[in-house]
Design an enzyme around this catalytic site. Structure first.
Site, PDB file in Angstrom:
ATOM      1  N   GLY C  18      46.219  45.185  48.454  1.00 28.66           N
ATOM      2  CA  GLY C  18      46.372  43.787  48.858  1.00 28.66           C
ATOM      3  C   GLY C  18      45.427  43.490  49.995  1.00 28.66           C
ATOM      4  N   ALA C  19      44.687  42.412  49.891  1.00 30.74           N
ATOM      5  CA  ALA C  19      43.628  42.114  50.852  1.00 30.74           C
ATOM      6  C   ALA C  19      44.177  42.001  52.281  1.00 30.74           C
ATOM      7  CB  ALA C  19      42.921  40.809  50.458  1.00 30.74           C
ATOM      8  N   ARG C  46      35.512  48.318  51.725  1.00 31.04           N
ATOM      9  CA  ARG C  46      35.794  47.199  50.815  1.00 31.04           C
ATOM     10  C   ARG C  46      34.750  46.117  51.057  1.00 31.04           C
ATOM     11  NH1 ARG C  46      41.424  47.076  49.160  1.00 31.04           N
ATOM     12  NH2 ARG C  46      41.865  49.259  48.735  1.00 31.04           N
ATOM     13  N   CYS C  99      49.494  37.566  37.654  1.00 30.38           N
ATOM     14  CA  CYS C  99      49.251  38.702  38.556  1.00 30.38           C
ATOM     15  C   CYS C  99      50.353  38.787  39.616  1.00 30.38           C
ATOM     16  CB  CYS C  99      47.847  38.601  39.184  1.00 30.38           C
ATOM     17  SG  CYS C  99      47.216  40.212  39.761  1.00 30.38           S
ATOM     18  N   SER C 101      50.918  38.169  43.790  1.00 30.82           N
ATOM     19  CA  SER C 101      50.378  37.742  45.078  1.00 30.82           C
ATOM     20  C   SER C 101      51.503  37.734  46.101  1.00 30.82           C
ATOM     21  CB  SER C 101      49.782  36.328  44.950  1.00 30.82           C
ATOM     22  OG  SER C 101      49.963  35.589  46.142  1.00 30.82           O
ATOM     23  N   ASP C 168      41.572  36.241  46.371  1.00 28.35           N
ATOM     24  CA  ASP C 168      40.875  37.376  46.982  1.00 28.35           C
ATOM     25  C   ASP C 168      39.766  36.905  47.904  1.00 28.35           C
ATOM     26  OD1 ASP C 168      42.106  38.586  44.341  1.00 28.35           O
ATOM     27  OD2 ASP C 168      41.810  40.174  45.823  1.00 28.35           O
ATOM     28  N   ASN C 178      39.886  35.107  42.072  1.00 25.85           N
ATOM     29  CA  ASN C 178      41.205  35.698  41.873  1.00 25.85           C
ATOM     30  C   ASN C 178      41.216  36.460  40.554  1.00 25.85           C
ATOM     31  OD1 ASN C 178      43.885  35.959  43.009  1.00 25.85           O
ATOM     32  ND2 ASN C 178      44.621  34.756  41.263  1.00 25.85           N
ATOM     33  N   LYS C 204      40.713  34.406  53.971  1.00 29.75           N
ATOM     34  CA  LYS C 204      40.036  34.819  52.738  1.00 29.75           C
ATOM     35  C   LYS C 204      38.722  34.051  52.559  1.00 29.75           C
ATOM     36  CE  LYS C 204      43.556  37.366  51.221  1.00 29.75           C
ATOM     37  NZ  LYS C 204      44.537  36.881  50.240  1.00 29.75           N
TER      38      LYS C 204
END
Lengths: 275, 275, 275, 275, 275, 275
Positions: C18-19, C46, C99, C101, C168, C178, C204
């Site tokens: 997870g970012a 990353r 997904c 989140s 993302d 995303n 982000k």
């Protein structure tokens, strides 16, 4: 040189233009000199034109008897298309057209003859400027006409109530093959809820497409677009494009006014010999 | 005749072309001879060009000091646009463009300089064939280029991954005024999910549009379209059309890469004197 | 092995997912061992995650003082997103998500806490089945949830009133990067006039995109899709796709509820150090 | 009964109509009797009207001094909207409008005053027939007007060049809350590439929506639609609907002509006290 | 256990897969043991498969004579579909497909046999991964193939020139029932102007739909999607969805290449016993 | 006054309403008094109603024998439409309808009789409020119904699963002429992927349209819209509009369930005397 050969040469050299004129000339040629060899020669002159092939198919068994019937077919057909199409034009309308189609010309002139007051927006239709021929002919017939460059087609369409165009071929999928730009303009017309009619003799239908065969899209010489085209610049000069049936309101032919998918059925019913 | 007058004449006679070139020339003229009268005269030569008016606005208080800064602005701007835009071009891409834009040219050449392998599809852009200039210049720079007639634009776009075009003016509504055809092609690009960038110096923004003023769309002489245009044929020769912001991914200017509605805010922030 | 190195390894091995979790871990690492070398190492783990880079940018000047502020930022941010987003959920609604989140989870749980009666449609989200995690977590929180295979997303959306997803990265063009499938589903949601919100911490945002830099779309190992993938079969395993701002109603961040193009301006205003 | 109470009653009984008229009346009331209780009472009369709340916010600190400024704001605002909007109307145009908006009326009358020759297509706007008021007022001002039933709106729009409407509220997402039918017609206008402007005082912006709060859509008594509504028939009488910013070309307010997402930024900049 | 019963069991247990294989097996079973009871039993094994019902209808009057004709029908049909379909594939094309269809496989292999150079993009097709079968089979036939997760279908389609899929049933409305996801992908293909063909034996047509009967959409066990599906998670495992005729260019069957609405007429004409 | 004349008067005075009722009455009148004069008189009463003309065409040769067959046709037809249409309605559905159609009423009541649990959303249908008749009749039949003003149709449709409407005429282009608003709502239904059925007796087909004749769209008195319409206000009170076949899933007639372009072929096949 025999008269048959003269006609062949005129077709090959594009002295005879327009799919129907070519088909008529071929019928006359077969009436002069029939036989499998003549048939093959005539087809080879324009291998991608269904009207030519269909006319020959109709005539070849007995040219003396069938030839005149074929010529009559084309004459009657134009008159009926003009009559049915003219009924779509109302006073105050603006009609958009692209390129030059003898069927569309017949419709517009018939509407004028019936006293309809309307005007026409046309494109110039590069590279061969057939739109100029359209504009001149309409103006000569007393119909007000405004010409736009091709990239002004969207603006011309927004200002129009009807879009009329011709056809070079029609496939079993209901697609119409016509001058490049036709699909682009037909999609725009659909977005604006503008009725879009293809005006054409039904012999443009290509019966071989039911077996998956595709109409070839002729790619012509780049010099037609730019005479002094410099080295290194590539030119994609496609003569035609395929118009999806979804964006065509109806095909106006001698068989009446039918959506493309109904047209296909009607043409098979009317001319079972088409195969 | 004074040097000031020579520049004025060149602008009026369209010996100087392109909105930025005109603006640069006007700046130089004001450096030679300032004053309200000079200002009015220069603006009157191209009353619909925001870049000209903005440059004069920037310079007129003190041409000696501000003139060189204005000229530097244009120089830097082109370099930044080239740099930011070139990053959008990847190996294997096909880029579509319409008409001829010096900003787009700068982007494509910069991408080539950085070693990107790509090809370009362009239109010929009637009536003045600016697309030929584009094709020639790109081919000269070693970039493979294919030219289409304007009505082949849909097919060219379907085969492309990116659409780049220039700007003559940008309004407070985020609309870009550019060559006729641009809106039609930008709508098609949006349908195909093709990213569409307007490459331009931000001084094309017209601050007066915030008060509801519209950019006039110049209607030019029909002879440009058809030299021997016959009597009775009307020609609608619109030079430009308005591109809605919804179909523009972003404007690439010296201020960076911004969607049209963000661009408007950024240009006001960067140049508060724009009004 | 130092504690700094332990964190680095965990980030590299995707033990930390997870970012935001990655960004938080990097902040803690910098608090242990600062310096240009540490900064470079952490970013290299990353290279395509803006949240990581932005957090480091915020902290690196004085980790001792700024680190706790960064951690607090993330905590507060999640709470605000949950609060603002929960207000979008009404009794009787069905919410679609794709997904997994953490921001979307926070919103849904907050809405549940506030007594909203709603249900969730989610996809399974191949290849890593993050949708299973989503389904399990929601079911555990007492929220009724129905899972669909990804190709059933259109049907799931037709049955939904709202589409929530995470992010993302966010670019200067207002595009959200995303999970693959997000753009396809967002376009369908737009067709159905279904409000579509991206729930995300504003860090982000990637400030480098203003200069034309693109977010790289990671292409992952095909084995993730088909463990025993036979020779000769190629697998295109793209992790993400770009969602156009036109199909996003608003971004719900700690800065409030803003359309993507407004969000970009707000984030620059709120965090001028972002560049 | 005090004059303050008289105003309150008039607002409650809908003797005072139109969001701006209500806001003006509330300002006058506060000038008579200020204090937290007065503020709460006035807001409670129309809890969903941002113009009322914003005017009170502006005035409540010092009604004697700020009240006249608020009244002046509304006066000036209408004049500026009329001026900016009138510039959008050109000779020969047909303008479509739905319901009755004092801002739109001001624009149309100003255009008439400036000598523009245009005509208006309007809907009758059920259930309260505000379109009749629009038609009567325009006809009285010498502007040719044609009225359609609401379900004829698509045909009316196809025949129009511009769509103007008012606003009851504007959210942080750029959505405009206006009479039911507005979104349906704005989507149709977008399909036809018809410019669509919302004409409104910028104080309709609701600053609380940035925190996720939604404008409530009032559901009114079914008897308004069918006086003798029989038992068993349910009537859904929604007063308003939300118009997506994507289908609004720009908002014309006293701040100028701005796309919805730019408008939101401009209103915050112009009135920082709005919160 | 009789050979008839063995076949019945294999059909029931899905040891025999694919609508045509099931129909063929039923024909063979009827050849072994005819009679109303056998007919009813066979139909009951797959109550929603028109190919099964149509084959039984064709055969049941005289299985000894008609059975071999039915088997021949299926053999010939596949060959014709392969031939017609292969003509749609040109050198350089990329073909998209979803799920696994024996008709599509036959088309692709025939195109390869004819020397066409093309590649295929396919989905993995959850939950049963039939896309893996497709990928493996194509790769084995020497056709380059790239597989995507289902949510990558939009990206795969954007990169393709043609979309081919099979059919489980066809209704009198021209809708094709096929694997879930097909409608979603066909709508995307239409947006991109990508030709979309359904390749299928015409006996998939369900004559009962003309009376308003709907094809049931089978909802299968959630365990197929998630073996260890936790309590509380609901799974909507729909096997199929209905594809609107508007997004299908044509159906390629043994009867030729026809748009869905023409296909319906052709199948009734070719097989009047279908009812 | 003869009974024939009484019927004529009732038709003229709109005491007899609905295209089928008018056709039935004309059949009865012809059974009383046949002859070319009677035929001409009856047609002249409703010159734009194909059902009337077709019924007279069917009957006029031998009214004694054919009259009862015509009446039986209408009776049977309604029953079949009800039966086929009712199969489209499933438990839990919401059905949208506009105006009042006896065929749609028959379908909804039949579905109710079969035990389907569903509800109906209807418009009020200005100017004549036929929607009130629809609402009352459905409510009386025990079917839950919610009425919206016409401009709320988009919201009503978004909440519906099916759209049913009637027909006044059907053209050779597959267009259905029906109450104004029908095309607008059918386009919205298509956007939402909502199945849209026209329920009608097939004798509404107008065989003359194949020759290009257009159905006239009746423009009725403005007083119907606004009794006390002030001088200077123009009212465009169009009774009908044309619905494109692309937005109609199928026509449900006594001939079965067919897409518009298939329906046209089926009606010609079933009733060759239609011309």
């Amino acid at each position: 040189m025999s008269e048959f050969d003269v006609i062949c040469r005129k077709i090959r050299n594009v002295d005879i233009q327009g799919a129907e004129n070519v088909a008529r000339a071929a019928v006359k040629a077969l009436m002069l000199k029939n036989g499998e060899k003549s048939v093959q020669k005539l087809i080879s002159l324009r291998p991608t034109e269904p009207a030519l092939r269909n006319a020959i198919e109709f005539v070849k068994g007995d040219p003396k008897r069938m030839g005149p019937l074929a010529l009559e077919h084309f004459r009657d057909s134009t008159m009926k298309i003009a009559e049915y199409g003219a009924r779509k034009i109302e006073d105050g309308m603006t009609v958009f057209t692209h390129c030059h189609s003898s069927s569309v010309m017949a419709v517009l002139k018939e509407a004028k003859k019936r006293g309809r007051k309307f005007r026409v927006n046309c494109t110039e239709t590069r590279p061969l400027f057939q739109g100029r021929k359209t504009a001149k002919e309409l103006s000569g017939a007393g119909i007000p006409v405004t010409m736009f460059v091709d990239s002004g087609g969207r603006i011309a369409l927004k200002d129009s109530d009807l879009f009329l165009f011709g056809a070079d071929a029609i496939t079993s999928e209901g697609k119409v093959i016509n001058k490049i730009g036709t699909e682009m303009f037909a999609e725009i017309a659909e977005k604006y809820d503008t009725d879009t009619y293809c005006c054409t003799d039904s012999w443009k239908y290509d019966p071989m497409t039911v077996f998956g065969l595709k109409e070839a899209i002729e790619r012509r010489d780049g010099k037609e677009v730019w005479t002094k085209m410099p080295k290194g610049v590539n030119i994609m000069n496609l003569a035609f494009e395929r118009v999806q049936p979804e964006v065509i309101t109806a095909i106006i032919s001698e068989l009446g006014v039918h959506p493309p998918t109904v047209f296909i059925q009607e043409v098979r019913k009317a001319y079972p010999w088409l195969g």
